[in-house]
Design an enzyme around this catalytic site. Structure first.
Site, PDB file in Angstrom:
ATOM      1  N   GLU A 172     -32.926 -54.269  98.910  1.00  0.00           N
ATOM      2  CA  GLU A 172     -33.574 -55.514  98.486  1.00  0.00           C
ATOM      3  C   GLU A 172     -32.605 -56.662  98.247  1.00  0.00           C
ATOM      4  O   GLU A 172     -33.030 -57.786  98.019  1.00  0.00           O
ATOM      5  CB  GLU A 172     -34.366 -55.253  97.202  1.00  0.00           C
ATOM      6  CG  GLU A 172     -35.563 -54.363  97.408  1.00  0.00           C
ATOM      7  CD  GLU A 172     -36.334 -54.102  96.125  1.00  0.00           C
ATOM      8  OE1 GLU A 172     -35.751 -54.237  95.038  1.00  0.00           O
ATOM      9  OE2 GLU A 172     -37.520 -53.761  96.222  1.00  0.00           O
ATOM     10  N   ASP A 197     -42.321 -45.412  96.675  1.00  0.00           N
ATOM     11  CA  ASP A 197     -41.675 -44.262  96.050  1.00  0.00           C
ATOM     12  C   ASP A 197     -42.522 -42.996  96.220  1.00  0.00           C
ATOM     13  O   ASP A 197     -42.011 -41.909  96.460  1.00  0.00           O
ATOM     14  CB  ASP A 197     -41.500 -44.494  94.533  1.00  0.00           C
ATOM     15  CG  ASP A 197     -40.708 -45.753  94.197  1.00  0.00           C
ATOM     16  OD1 ASP A 197     -40.786 -46.714  94.968  1.00  0.00           O
ATOM     17  OD2 ASP A 197     -40.047 -45.774  93.146  1.00  0.00           O
TER      18      ASP A 197
HETATM   19  C1  BGC Z   1     -36.154 -50.378  94.473  1.00  0.00           C
HETATM   20  C2  BGC Z   1     -37.402 -50.124  95.277  1.00  0.00           C
HETATM   21  C3  BGC Z   1     -38.319 -49.223  94.486  1.00  0.00           C
HETATM   22  C4  BGC Z   1     -38.607 -49.818  93.126  1.00  0.00           C
HETATM   23  C5  BGC Z   1     -39.440 -48.892  92.256  1.00  0.00           C
HETATM   24  C6  BGC Z   1     -36.541 -50.966  93.124  1.00  0.00           C
HETATM   25  O1  BGC Z   1     -35.393 -51.113  92.351  1.00  0.00           O
HETATM   26  O2  BGC Z   1     -35.299 -51.254  95.151  1.00  0.00           O
HETATM   27  O3  BGC Z   1     -37.087 -49.530  96.500  1.00  0.00           O
HETATM   28  O4  BGC Z   1     -39.512 -49.031  95.171  1.00  0.00           O
HETATM   29  O5  BGC Z   1     -37.403 -50.071  92.452  1.00  0.00           O
HETATM   30  O6  BGC Z   1     -38.791 -47.689  92.039  1.00  0.00           O
END
Ligand code: BGC
Length: 727
Positions: free
Chosen positions: A467, A326
């Site tokens: 994800e 992020d």
């Molecule tokens: C997202 C990730 C992100 C993380 C922290 C997750 O829900 O899929 O891409 O880095 O949250 O914000």
């Protein structure tokens, strides 16, 4: 109006939300927007950056300091408490321009109205300090008791983390010190008060706290006022945190609240002068964008600390206080353009934690640097193999974020390279930056798998930004980012030719000679999925188009429990084309010059209805690409969704049974990107600044500043065009 966030009425059901929304902070600490009389049940927290503790086998998380603002007023033994008392009016307000939080409550008591007002700020000139002014008045004369001090019985998700509490008091200063269970960090909080009234004073010591109890008769109509200077130090800052905290709190109190507030406000004025973005014609967007910038400014390591910004900022212990991709991909651009020195602090954190990334690569049998998916203070990965809890069985679910989300190393390398390109500071490469980039490239080199029948290298068994689809082959985003990492490693080595001795030293230190040749081979041979010649679509990963093609709503309707996890082996999205967040669209946004407008448009239109936006990182990317395609009206709702996520509190609060609420600095950074890089179309290429505005219908004008190599430029854009001038 657009500098103020205001909520009126008691709204107790929003206590947790407001804790996030009314956060104050200074990069070292974040103090949640809760009431002075609240305790751990209301999630009061003074969250500390970059200091962590683990209890047993529970997740390691950042430490919350004892609450130095605790204050409770009693009238005739009756507590004035927003939760339980009868309330006539109540308001909570954040003045973003001055970074000051205010509260005013009028209670209806037997003795008539009782008014409490408080004002607090997290000092921007000394980040160990928090200040508060608390006042009250009564309609009728009555006996009052005010209890104010340090409450050490604090909110923890996986705590308690603090033990061996010690209490201290001398004159108007009281303090609490405690020791963390795992690494024996010392945490000290001191509080000094000044008051405008005489009272009988008693010291109250509890197991974990120390308070002053002030008893007196308050006269009708008189305003009684108290100021508190709270100082926090840990053994990461100094050997004697208690002494430092006591000293700092005492001397802050000597300076006086008003003087310190003025200095604090002047510093914020300075920050805003470089980072504010003005929008004419849309107050709602203005407020949301300012609020996003406010959140970024309050969480950043402005004071040169080598900490970075956790995924939930300093709003609490959610997400283990860990640093994700992020920071580099979503927040860094804001700092690069408005506060390059702070951007360097963020980058330094990755340089400092390189060994953690090396250890992780080794752990999985690879060479180079595999950065932590959820990085803590020394780069260790806080992400567990079971990062989601199944709502049905309450059992941990095997997730592969930690071992397969290999695009994290590319994000780090890319962040360093972008910082170097913006600052042209070779020292950044020499002092660790190049080493990180080379080690990340080496990692991809060792991860890549040669397919002789296809005569190419592939990245197999990975998770891309989406994800919900685990263990896929050739995620287009990951492959492209890995190829970019290889490319910048080669370029970094070229740039180092300006200092041949340092270059040689580095190659020798890393034993990189052979890797250099291999990087060339990988550069030529790494497979990066291309747009299909007929459809223009890039397949998110091998076989994605063969998955069930359905809608987000259909997938949602299959949930048996609203908190159910959509991804993983049995998740409702896993065998469908529904994705969690921008993936191919992110790739096209980052490498927009390499793809035609037609390709970008087709992919946006294909992936947009298939994206759940289950992550707050997603909408801003759709907004950015829509602007690039030239369609600000497509972009606008996504921009608003991103920019207002922490104002509305409308974000996912659970992953399985795990609470993931808090603030969203990646979305905050994404809002800035969508506005400045998207709607205003700001670009810097070879030191040349240009704008290419595509303002949404309502917006008449945008104005903002950027910093480029120590120069400040002012930029104004309208629908017709823009101008850039040096200040
Ligand atoms: C997202 C990730 C992100 C993380 C922290 C997750 O829900 O899929 O891409 O880095 O949250 O914000």
């Amino acid at each position: 109006m657009s500098w103020h966030v205001i909520e009126t009425g008691r709204q107790l059901e929003k206590t947790v939300d407001f804790g996030n929304k009314f956060l104050i902070g200074n990069g070292y600490l974040g103090y949640r927007g809760t009431m002075e009389e609240y305790g751990k049940e209301e999630l009061v927290a003074c969250n500390l950056a970059g200091i962590y503790d683990q209890r047993g086998s529970a997740w390691r998380e950042p430490i919350n300091a004892p609450n130095g603002f605790y204050t409770q007023l009693f009238i005739d033994n009756q507590a004035m408490d927003l939760r339980t008392s009868e309330v006539i009016t109540h308001s909570q307000e954040l003045d973003m321009q001055r970074a000051v939080h205010q509260r005013k409550t009028v209670f209806a008591e037997k003795v008539g109205e009782v008014t409490i007002e408080s004002e607090r700020f997290a000092s921007s000139t000394d980040n160990h300090l928090l200040h508060m002014r608390y006042s009250f008045s009564l309609e009728k004369t009555a006996r009052v008791r005010l209890v104010t001090g340090i409450d050490g019985d604090i909110w923890d998700i996986n705590g308690p983390h603090l033990f061996d509490y010690d209490e201290y008091s001398e004159g108007q200063t009281i303090a609490v010190s405690a020791v963390s269970g795992e690494l024996k960090h010392k945490i000290a909080v001191a509080d000094t008060i000044s008051r405008t009234f005489e009272a009988e004073e008693q010291l109250l010591e509890t197991e974990k706290g120390v308070f002053r109890q002030l008893d007196f008769t308050a006269q009708a109509g008189v305003v009684y006022q108290l100021t508190k200077s709270v100082a926090i130090y840990t053994s990461q800052d100094t050997k004697e945190p208690l002494d430092e905290a006591v000293k700092a709190s005492f001397s802050a109190n000597q300076f006086g609240y008003e003087v310190l507030k003025q200095a604090h406000e002047a510093e914020w004025q300075n920050r805003w002068s470089l980072s504010d973005v003005e929008i004419e014609g849309d107050d709602e967007a203005q407020l949301a964008l300012r609020y996003s910038i406010y959140q970024l400014l309050l969480t950043a390591p402005y004071h040169g600390q080598t900490t970075s910004i956790p995924a939930r900022g300093l709003s609490g212990q959610t997400y283990k206080g860990a640093i994700f991709w992020d920071t580099e991909m979503f927040m860094l651009p804001f700092f690069l353009y408005t506060a390059p020195e702070t951007a360097k602090n963020l980058i330094d954190y990755r340089i400092k934690t390189l060994n953690g990334a090396r250890d992780k690569a080794k752990e999985y049998g690879f060479r180079g640097a595999f950065y932590a998916w959820e990085s803590q203070e020394s780069g260790q990965d806080a992400c567990s193999d079971y990062n989601v809890t199944d709502v049905f069985t309450n059992r941990p679910m095997r997730t592969y974020f930690r071992d397969k989300q290999i695009h994290i190393s590319a994000a780090v390398a890319c962040g360093i390279w972008q910082t170097y390109l913006m600052t042209e500071d070779l020292n950044l490469l020499i002092n660790g930056g190049a080493e990180v980039i080379l080690e990340c490239a080496r990692f991809y080199n060792s991860y890549a798998y040669y397919r002789p029948e296809k005569e190419r290298f592939e990245l197999i068994d990975v998770i891309g930004p989406d994800e919900y689809h685990e263990r896929v082959y050739n995620n287009a985003y990951t492959n492209k980012m890995a190829a970019y990492t290889i490319d910048i490693a080669i370029q970094a080595l070229e740039r180092l030719e300006a200092d041949p001795t340092k270059r040689e030293e580095l190659i020798r230190k890393l034993d990189y000679q052979r890797d250099m040749e291999q990087l060339q081979t990988l550069k030529e041979g790494l497979y990066v999925p291309k747009p299909n010649e007929q459809t223009g679509l890039i397949e998110q990963f091998d076989g994605y188009f063969d998955l069930e093609d359905t809608t987000v709503e259909t997938v949602r309707s299959r949930l048996l429990d609203p908190k159910e996890y959509w991804g993983g082996a049995y998740g409702v999205a896993a065998d469908t084309q529904i994705l969690k967040q921008a993936d191919v669209v992110l790739l096209l946004t980052l490498f927009k010059d390499e793809y035609s407008k037609e390709v970008k448009k087709r992919n946006w239109q294909y992936y947009e209805p298939r994206t759940e936006h289950g992550s707050s990182l997603s909408p801003c990317i759709y907004a950015l690409l829509a602007c690039d395609i030239g369609d600000p009206e497509w972009a606008y709702p996504y921009f608003m969704k991103t920019a207002s996520v922490d104002l509305t509190g409308a974000s996912k609060q659970f992953a399985g049974t795990i609470y993931i609420g808090g603030t969203h600095p990646a979305a905050n950074g994404g809002a800035w990107m969508a506005a400045v890089l998207g709607f205003a179309g700001l670009e810097i290429k070879d030191g040349e600044i240009s704008v290419n505005p595509k303002l949404p219908e309502k917006w008449q004008k945008m104005s903002f500043s950027i910093q480029l190599k120590q120069e400040i430029y002012r930029i104004e854009v309208t629908k017709e065009g823009g101008s850039v001038w040096k200040q």
